[in-house]
Design an enzyme around this catalytic site. Sequence first.
Site, PDB file in Angstrom:
ATOM      1  CE  LYS A  45       9.571  -4.123  -9.563  1.00  0.00           C
ATOM      2  NZ  LYS A  45       8.863  -3.935  -8.278  1.00  0.00           N
ATOM      3  CG  ASN A  69       9.100  -4.391  -1.616  1.00  0.00           C
ATOM      4  OD1 ASN A  69       9.313  -3.495  -2.434  1.00  0.00           O
ATOM      5  ND2 ASN A  69       7.891  -4.889  -1.406  1.00  0.00           N
ATOM      6  N   GLY A  72      10.756   0.480  -5.188  1.00  0.00           N
ATOM      7  CA  GLY A  72      10.506   1.731  -5.917  1.00  0.00           C
ATOM      8  C   GLY A  72      10.336   1.546  -7.414  1.00  0.00           C
ATOM      9  CG  LEU A  73       6.924   0.910  -8.942  1.00  0.00           C
ATOM     10  CD1 LEU A  73       5.959   2.020  -9.351  1.00  0.00           C
ATOM     11  CD2 LEU A  73       6.316  -0.449  -9.265  1.00  0.00           C
ATOM     12  CG  ASN A 126       1.226  -1.487  -8.737  1.00  0.00           C
ATOM     13  OD1 ASN A 126       0.534  -1.155  -7.767  1.00  0.00           O
ATOM     14  ND2 ASN A 126       2.473  -1.898  -8.624  1.00  0.00           N
ATOM     15  CB  CYS A 129       3.742   0.787  -5.878  1.00  0.00           C
ATOM     16  SG  CYS A 129       5.454   0.835  -5.293  1.00  0.00           S
ATOM     17  CE  LYS A 164      -0.065  -6.484  -6.421  1.00  0.00           C
ATOM     18  NZ  LYS A 164       1.211  -7.066  -6.851  1.00  0.00           N
ATOM     19  CB  THR A 192       3.313  -4.695   0.426  1.00  0.00           C
ATOM     20  OG1 THR A 192       3.482  -3.440  -0.239  1.00  0.00           O
ATOM     21  CG2 THR A 192       3.982  -5.787  -0.376  1.00  0.00           C
ATOM     22  N   GLY A 242      -1.514 -12.621  -0.725  1.00  0.00           N
ATOM     23  CA  GLY A 242      -1.055 -12.117   0.565  1.00  0.00           C
ATOM     24  C   GLY A 242      -0.628 -13.288   1.433  1.00  0.00           C
TER      25      GLY A 242
HETATM   26  C1  SIN Z   1       8.147  -1.735  -5.490  1.00  0.00           C
HETATM   27  O1  SIN Z   1       8.696  -1.808  -6.590  1.00  0.00           O
HETATM   28  O2  SIN Z   1       8.439  -0.858  -4.657  1.00  0.00           O
HETATM   29  C2  SIN Z   1       7.081  -2.724  -5.115  1.00  0.00           C
HETATM   30  C3  SIN Z   1       5.952  -2.719  -6.071  1.00  0.00           C
HETATM   31  C4  SIN Z   1       4.625  -2.654  -5.412  1.00  0.00           C
HETATM   32  O3  SIN Z   1       4.501  -2.735  -4.192  1.00  0.00           O
HETATM   33  O4  SIN Z   1       3.624  -2.522  -6.128  1.00  0.00           O
END
Ligand code: SIN
Length: 303
Positions: A45, A69, A72-73, A126, A129, A164, A192, A242
């Site tokens: 995560k 989803n 929010g990390l 990342n 997000c 990513k 996403t 994906g």
């Molecule tokens: C999230 O924690 O909101 C998702 C993480 C992501 O889309 O990179």
Amino acid sequence: MRNMSVDLCGVKLKNPLIAASGTFGFGREYDELYDISAWGAIAVKGLTDEPRAGNPPRRIAETSSGILNSVGLQNPGVDAFIRDELPRLASRGATVIANVAGSTAESCAEAARKLSDSPVAMIELNISCPNVKQGGAQFGACPEDAARVTAAVRSVCSRPLMVKLSPNVTDIASIAQAVQDAGADAVSLINTVTGMAIEARTRRPALANITGGLSGPAIKPIALRMVWQTAGGVRVPVVGMGGITTGTDAAEFMIAGATAVMVGTANITDVMAGPRILRELEDFLDENGIEDAGELTGSLILD
Ligand code: SIN
């Protein structure tokens, strides 16, 4: 005997399947169900330098062929991960990819610097997000910002660095080229697709954050197209994801140009997706007389 192992920018994976960040936590729950070291690697995560509570609930909504989803990390922070989670993952023999995020380039770099001194195999930065107000997909929206964050992390990161990427851009290949030129060793895509869901009866958004990121089978054709376009435009390896739900899906992403693939939402809809998809990919290779999984990469026939 077929060879399932692949080389991902110097990291040897025992097979091309990686558990996608955000869908596997830190592996605790799955650890009770099967041997999690069977994955080629586990991307944990998203980690930030400081702990984060994430967005208010409701943060998950099911859609007809995917999941929306807006987490929010949420995460315990890099220090707690290194102290409380990484030793268990390492003791299982898992190859760990640390997914790193932050509100600023400096905070991403600080998290990556700490992780570089830990036994993680790779860092996945990342910049995609869609659920946070600062950083996240903002970093991945244009080549200049994507390159700036990548360069900041590269300067302190001694592990192989994968970035990513977001699909919510006009030209994902140009972002991939920018992060490659800024020092990335690999790119992973796609994160996403921004979407929303509405509950008609209450006339309210299904998610407290109103919008969220869509994953799962619904986005697979978009992801395949972007992996193919990106793989044709960069020198570094591409990790595709994906909507991968079967071994044949994994093979399709490799044929499109991916060196390895990530399995995400399938872990949530089928807790045994990891071992099942690995078995299915092995069967696909055997049925098609392929002795080395790597032969699939970039083997798309266009005539
Ligand atoms: C999230 O924690 O909101 C998702 C993480 C992501 O889309 O990179």
